[in-house]
Scaffold this active site. Sequence first.
Site, mmCIF file in Angstrom:
data_model
loop_
_atom_site.group_PDB
_atom_site.id
_atom_site.type_symbol
_atom_site.label_atom_id
_atom_site.label_comp_id
_atom_site.label_asym_id
_atom_site.label_seq_id
_atom_site.Cartn_x
_atom_site.Cartn_y
_atom_site.Cartn_z
ATOM 1 C CB SER A 210 -0.829 0.050 1.175
ATOM 2 O OG SER A 210 -1.500 1.288 1.427
ATOM 3 C CE1 TYR B 74 -3.980 -2.210 5.379
ATOM 4 C CE2 TYR B 74 -3.375 0.148 4.698
ATOM 5 C CZ TYR B 74 -3.729 -0.930 4.546
ATOM 6 O OH TYR B 74 -3.919 -1.428 3.010
#
Length: 701
Positions: free
Chosen positions: A579, A592
């Site tokens: 990501s 995250y």
Amino acid sequence: MTLTKTFNHVDYLWDDAHATSLGDDQVALFLYRSNILGADLRITNYGGGNTSCKTIEKDPLTGEEVEVMWVKGSGGDIGTLKRSGIAGLYTGRLRALKSVYGGLEDEDRMVGLFQHCIYDLDSKAPSIDTPLHGLLPFKHIDHLHPDALIAVAAAKDSEQVTKDIWGDTMGWVPWQRPGFDLGLQLERCLAENPGIRGIVLGSHGLFTWGDTSYESYINSLEVIEMASEYIEKRVAEQGDKVFGGEKVKSLSPEARKNQAAKLMPLLRGLTSSHARQVGTFQDTDKVLQFINSYDLQRLAPMGTSCPDHFLRTKIQPLVLELDPQEDLSDREVILAKLEGAFAKYREGYHQYYEKHKRANSPAERDPNPVIILYPGVGLFSFAKNKQTSRVASEFYINAINVMRGAEAITEYTSLPRQEAFDIEYWLLEEAKLQRQPKEQPLSRKVALVTGAGGGIGKAIADKLVAEGAVVVLSDINKASLEEAHATYGRDQSTYAVCDVTDMASIEGALDAAALAFGGVDIVVHSAGLAISKPLEDHTEKDWDILQNVLVKGQFQLAQASVETMRKQGTGGDFISIASKNGLVSGPNNVAYGTAKAAQQHMARLLAAELGKDHIRVNTVNPDGVIIGSKIWEGAWAEGRAKAYGITVDELPAHYAKRNLLNEIIRPEDIADGVFACVGVLTKTTGNIINVDGGMATAFVR
């Protein structure tokens, strides 16, 4: 009147209502007959046999009524035959070629002359079997390769066996390579035996016919049924002595699959020495009866009889000299045993080529075996793609049925090696190979995609399949996997429920890849989840699940898949779907973002370590994939919207506006990034591809 037909050895599939709906369209009825004959593998296998019909049409130049023959074109399959796959020829012109035929040395030229007989300008290229149909007078003709008939055709004293079964109602012609001369022999056989219902072709197959499509269909089924009953009676008389009786005991079904899954990647690597192959495993009762028998060592080297069989299976299989319960855990020890067997097979194939080649023979082809037999375990087949390897295994099972039947009747005989070579390296067959379309970029590749039940993972799987790969879909949600799997064709995918936090589950998915396709070349870690919270709201559970799924899952997946890739010895690709958040510091994202950063750096570490194995490791960084992404269906979207002070509905526009290209990013865009890594940038490793519309804060350099 509706007739009910019951057969024990073939499927009666004729539907009167459907046939009536076709009216008097004889071509449509011929196609229907072809399709239902091809639906039963006991009658003919994929691509085997051909069918035809003759109709009266108006000549577009003279306006006169002429007879036209419609016949399966070159390279077609009767089970899936459509109008676009047939050739339409003037029957009169085809028969007139008898006056210019120069004998066996003239066969190849005759195929070119078929083009001068074309009636339908949209015709498929006529096949070599065209004159076999054209020189016979019947309106509907079936040329089939039923196991039972080839058993008769391949049996010692085949002509006498034919008389024993059908009396004077069937003709018989000796082996002759398909072509114009064989057509003349069929014509001569009919003239000498008027009133027969069909002809057995020695070492080849069957010709049957009828005045209507239905009559031809029933005639074919009845002839096959009679041969099947004759053979089964004799097999039953043998009792447990079929193929000489059992020499090797089979493992249990579960143990067979465990052994096969361990061995398949090693076999795949060895069969891929010239070009990468895709595998199929079969362990049916009929396969095991043959490969476990005393007669295996006598019959396997003889090779198959029917040309359609050995063109797809090679002239003979490789029989492994491994104990069924062999410990396959030591890769180097087993590989050493296998390498010797493969070297011997390749040398034998080379000698076969050198001994039988002609002055104009095509170059020697891949000398690796297509069919590999492991007594006590099963049959392995390897070819350029899943469909071809599956069909090869099916053809060899047909060959087993033929040997079983011929041995029960009298004794199995195979084609002389020179005859077999002349068909395998026939210039017309070579031309057919050269006409095949160029392979797709990911053809011959096997991919495993985690998180493939939907969203980004499914989009990646779609792209890989579209570019020619076969795919193993994995996800923790079985229902999603089944739904995703149903979107692909028969030979394009399989699936395995997989929890990437559980090493045993990952190994199970890789075993599924090995059993279905032979191993794995591309592994994409797309399984994931997202949690967006301020630091004070994050729990230890939040932290652990992100680390386990994203980081530990990637580590374990890499560890297990690299073991398979090393067995194959053909390199591979590992792709991490990370990501932008692994590069950019943002609010409410500590767990995250940390996990994604760990994924990215792990990929670099793996790239540095695995380069020597030619295993390339790259990362694709999505950002803002809201539409179509499963992650955005839950609390993550609400968390991100809260972090930016907007509503969930405003997120797509928000993310599009903040990237340099002002583009909405979709799952398909991430799939394109994966394809770039595995299908375009084939000399790149340790790289990161950002698929985010351009985020300056996420630039790697």
